[in-house]
Design an enzyme around this catalytic site. Structure first.
Site, PDB file in Angstrom:
ATOM      1  N   THR A 103      16.628  -4.210  -8.684  1.00  0.00           N
ATOM      2  CA  THR A 103      16.611  -5.349  -7.583  1.00  0.00           C
ATOM      3  C   THR A 103      17.365  -7.066  -7.314  1.00  0.00           C
ATOM      4  OG1 THR A 103      14.794  -6.815  -9.007  1.00  0.00           O
ATOM      5  CG2 THR A 103      14.214  -4.877  -8.589  1.00  0.00           C
ATOM      6  N   GLU A 104      17.008  -7.523  -6.588  1.00  0.00           N
ATOM      7  CA  GLU A 104      17.511  -8.672  -5.783  1.00  0.00           C
ATOM      8  C   GLU A 104      17.764  -9.369  -7.343  1.00  0.00           C
ATOM      9  OE1 GLU A 104      16.066 -10.217  -2.315  1.00  0.00           O
ATOM     10  OE2 GLU A 104      14.368  -9.625  -2.671  1.00  0.00           O
ATOM     11  N   LEU A 105      18.126 -10.552  -7.427  1.00  0.00           N
ATOM     12  CA  LEU A 105      18.363 -11.980  -8.125  1.00  0.00           C
ATOM     13  C   LEU A 105      17.772 -12.863  -7.393  1.00  0.00           C
ATOM     14  CD1 LEU A 105      18.095 -12.529 -11.418  1.00  0.00           C
ATOM     15  CD2 LEU A 105      20.154 -12.752 -10.949  1.00  0.00           C
ATOM     16  N   PHE A 106      17.118 -13.653  -7.882  1.00  0.00           N
ATOM     17  CA  PHE A 106      16.335 -15.016  -7.573  1.00  0.00           C
ATOM     18  C   PHE A 106      16.895 -16.006  -8.716  1.00  0.00           C
ATOM     19  CE2 PHE A 106      14.333 -12.659  -5.394  1.00  0.00           C
ATOM     20  CZ  PHE A 106      13.914 -13.132  -3.892  1.00  0.00           C
ATOM     21  N   LYS A 153       1.218 -13.609 -11.019  1.00  0.00           N
ATOM     22  CA  LYS A 153       1.874 -14.619 -12.012  1.00  0.00           C
ATOM     23  C   LYS A 153       2.228 -15.492 -11.120  1.00  0.00           C
ATOM     24  CE  LYS A 153       4.041 -12.397 -14.947  1.00  0.00           C
ATOM     25  NZ  LYS A 153       3.555 -11.311 -14.737  1.00  0.00           N
ATOM     26  N   ASP A 160       7.429  -7.346 -10.167  1.00  0.00           N
ATOM     27  CA  ASP A 160       6.906  -6.777 -11.406  1.00  0.00           C
ATOM     28  C   ASP A 160       6.242  -5.702 -11.141  1.00  0.00           C
ATOM     29  OD1 ASP A 160       6.205  -6.237 -14.328  1.00  0.00           O
ATOM     30  OD2 ASP A 160       5.335  -8.267 -14.978  1.00  0.00           O
TER      31      ASP A 160
END
Length: 227
Positions: A103-106, A153, A160
């Site tokens: 997935t893309e990363l933040f 969360k 997730d």
């Protein structure tokens, strides 16, 4: 090709493998590092790299025996919205019994990490985070069949999905999630998408107080008693 260009080309071809790389996806495009970015109830997120586009990515590794269901295998790859984390590819490693999701990363981290670092946050920012979470949930809950996240969360983008479930009936029956954010009705194993709204409320409490729900409790039994 002149001699200098030929030497540079050969150096690239014969470049030794990166010692920090511990795993490569089947196509060889993505690599995984040992660095852990976070852990969910059923998955671990590692830092990865996209060799084709030259960008860092998140490599999510889910234990198939613990969390993979029809949603994770078939639906997750089709989900995309502004407030849903973008997925690039996924595959199942039958030998290791894991589902791997790129997935893309933040790099900015989660809302929780931001609030720990910045004690004073303007109410406008809190409202903005709340709207983003709600828009992500609205997207999931508007699908046919609707999707319950079950592990919301303090994240600005909804990710997730290892605990997400597709609602083909009026209610769901399983107990999964992050204890401090779980709605009490989950323990009855008879609930619907409103459990995500409860979890959102707990997120709002954390954003406003800068404390994780039930932080006064010393152990799991104490949290369960209050729930």
């Amino acid at each position: 090709m002149d001699s200098s260009s030929r030497e540079e080309f050969l150096e690239d071809v014969n470049e030794p493998p990166d010692p920090d790389v511990v795993e490569t996806n089947p196509t060889g495009r993505y690599v995984r590092y040992e660095e852990v970015l976070g852990k969910g109830a059923c998955k671990t997120v590692y830092k990865g790299f996209d060799d084709t586009n030259g960008i860092e990515v998140a490599w999510c590794q889910v234990n198939i025996d613990a969390a993979v269901n029809d949603f994770t295998r078939d639906v997750e790859s089709k989900l995309y919205a502004e407030h849903i984390i973008k997925m690039y590819t996924s595959w199942v490693d039958n030998e290791k019994k894991t589902l791997n999701i790129i997935t893309e990363l933040f790099n900015s981290g989660s809302v929780r990490q931001y609030r720990i670092k910045h004690k004073k946050v303007d109410m406008k920012a809190v409202k903005g985070w709340a709207r983003q979470i709600l828009r992500g949930l609205a997207y999931l809950h508007s699908q046919e069949p609707l999707i319950i996240h079950r592990d919301v969360k303090c994240e600005v983008k909804i990710g997730d999905f290892g605990l997400a479930t597709v609602m083909e009936q009026a209610s769901s029956k399983s107990v999964l999630g992050t204890l401090e954010f779980m709605a009490p009705e989950i323990y009855t194993e008879d609930y619907n998408e409103l459990v995500d709204i409860y979890s959102f409320g707990m997120c709002m409490l954390e954003m406003m107080t800068n404390e994780c729900p039930y932080s006064e409790c010393e152990n799991t039994p104490q949290i369960l008693k209050k729930l």
